[in-house]
Structures are given as C-alpha cells and as structure tokens.
Design an enzyme around this catalytic site. Sequence first.
Site, short mmCIF file in Angstrom:
data_model
loop_
_atom_site.label_atom_id
_atom_site.label_comp_id
_atom_site.label_asym_id
_atom_site.label_seq_id
_atom_site.Cartn_x
_atom_site.Cartn_y
_atom_site.Cartn_z
CB THR A 12 -0.94 -0.02 1.23
OG1 THR A 12 -1.87 -1.09 1.06
CG2 THR A 12 -1.66 1.28 1.42
CB SER A 54 2.61 -7.82 1.16
OG SER A 54 1.55 -7.77 2.09
CB THR A 87 0.80 -3.87 6.36
OG1 THR A 87 -0.52 -3.86 5.79
CG2 THR A 87 1.43 -2.49 6.29
CG ASP A 88 -2.44 -7.65 3.72
OD1 ASP A 88 -3.15 -7.83 2.72
OD2 ASP A 88 -2.65 -6.77 4.57
#
Length: 322
Positions: A12, A54, A87-88
Amino acid sequence: MKSLLLIHTGGTIAMAQDHSGHVLPNDINPLDASLPRATDIANITTRHFANLPSPHMTPDIMLRLAHFIESELTKEHYDGVVITHGTDTLEETAYFLHLTLGAPVPIVLTGAMRSSNEVGSDGEFNLITALRVAVSEAARGKGVLVVFNGEIHSAFNVTKTHTSSVDTFKSVHFGNLGMVTKDHVYLFNTPLLKQTHMVTSLSKRVAVLKVSAGMEPDLLLAVKQLGYDGLVLEVLGQGNVPPSIVDAIAELITVMPIVIVSRCFNGIVQDVYGYTGGGQQLKELGVIFSNGLNSQKARLKLMVELEINASQLELEESFRVE
Ligand SMILES: NC(=O)C[C@H](N)C(=O)O
C-alpha cells in the site's frame, strides 16, 4: 554521512487510490518524491526489487530478497537497509530475513496502511522514521526490525493486529523494542538473537492448521496424504487440543515434525495440562512446543530448519523459548 540501501517491494505504501476508491499499485513509486526530505538522514541508494501487493509475496520471493540483500551488502558498504513492503505479510518477510540474514547492519521494514494519495497517508512518515532508525547506532545488533507509526518492533514479536488502523503493528510478549520521537530514536529493549541459517532453496512444504472446538481429524490426515513435510498447529490456550484429534496427531508425528503455537494473541505454549489432549500428552507424543512465535512465522522457521535437515532434538532446541 551514513549510507543506506532502500529496497522497495510494493504494498500500500507504493499504491494510490483511483477515482472509484480502489487502491492499486503505482507505476512510479510515490516514495521517490519523499526522498528529498531524507537527504539530511543519509546518502540513499534505491533499488526497486518488486512492486507486489504483499498477499502476492511468497517464501521463495522472500529467499530471493534475502540473497539480493546479501549480494548488495557485499558489493557496496551500507550502514543500514530499509525495505518497504505491504503490511499483510510484512511480519513474515521480516521474520524470514531475521532467520536467514540476521542483520549484519540494521535491517528495517516498513509500509503504510493508507495509500499515497489518501487523506492521512502514513507512508512518508513511516519511510522517514524507518530511515532514521536504520542509521541509528542503537539499532545495531537488534536483528531485523519493523518500524511503523513511530514504534520499533522486533521481527520475532511483531504482528499485524488491525485491518485498517495505522497503529496496526504490535509486539507480543515484552512489547515493542523502542520508539521514535521528532528528534530521537529510543531503543529500550534488546531481543535475544539466535543463530541464523541462510539456505539456497526452500523445498519443504509446511502446513498450518488452526485448532477449534471439536475439530475433526480429517484435515490433519489430509496433511499426511498430501505429502507435506511438516505441520504447524495453532492450538488452544496454553497448549491443548480436543480429544478428537489426538490419534491423528499421534499418527502424523510418526512421519513429520509437528510444531504447536497458541491461537492466543499472547503467551507461550507449555505442557501444563494432564487431561486427554492436554499439553502433557502432546509433549509425550513428541510435539515441538514453539517459543512464542505465531503460526505464520513458525511455518517459515520450520521450512528453514527442515531445509537444513534439523533433527527432532535440533528442532526442539531451535524452537525453545528464547
Ligand atoms: N497496508 C498494506 O500494505 C496492505 C496491502 N494489502 C498489502 O499488504 O500489500
């Protein structure tokens, strides 16, 4: 002035919201526009390693990233490395690098929860903060770090806890290692670092299953039928499972190592309970009790350990509480 290697992998932080409100990867990384604000931090060399959401990150790509970092650090001198990442799966890549590279120099991962053109976008703040941590002397010898929303976390303990909050990353057990203020980088904890193992390939498959009340044994038996090499079980509470899967565990453990972690957010698994399915029975069956890792990180650790042919005893030692 110190020198930093900045590696972009996507996420993101490198995306923008389109007119319909959907967030999509950018052709040009918006962070490149932020770098002029970092000129007083370090000389920065940028590498565009990937531009992936990610959820598209894989252990094989993580391994390629680890080899890429190793190669770059042998070619040029850098005082630190910053990696931008979605971030995932950020915690998994951070932990994989922690497991394989250690951190000869500070290696800091960061990202963003709001894309580059959204109100309150956090990408630039997180990038600048991560750069400041990566050049700080205090960050040396701490393993791979995650810097997000002004906090500094160890790759071992950090996990994504909220789907949309900019304050999403939290550390289990003893909490974050430090914080970053307007004028200072504070590191008030030092994680215990274990031996790292670089591998050239990842050929072992490790399944992850979450245990729930009254779970049936068929999924565990499917892991054996599908030819997996190892299993991570997210078990109940302090290290317990329903009686319904004890026989399947006993059968599975004859052909593969089984590592247990707790499905609780915090705490570690121990062989406390003596009833059927309790931790004592699992210990007697030869199940490996993890040291506080969550299941996604325990899977990566077991993949690496199996790649170097770790024995049962070596696995038990490797997963022991640090
Ligand atoms: N905030 C983010 O980066 C989430 C995004 N889905 C990713 O992991 O790429």
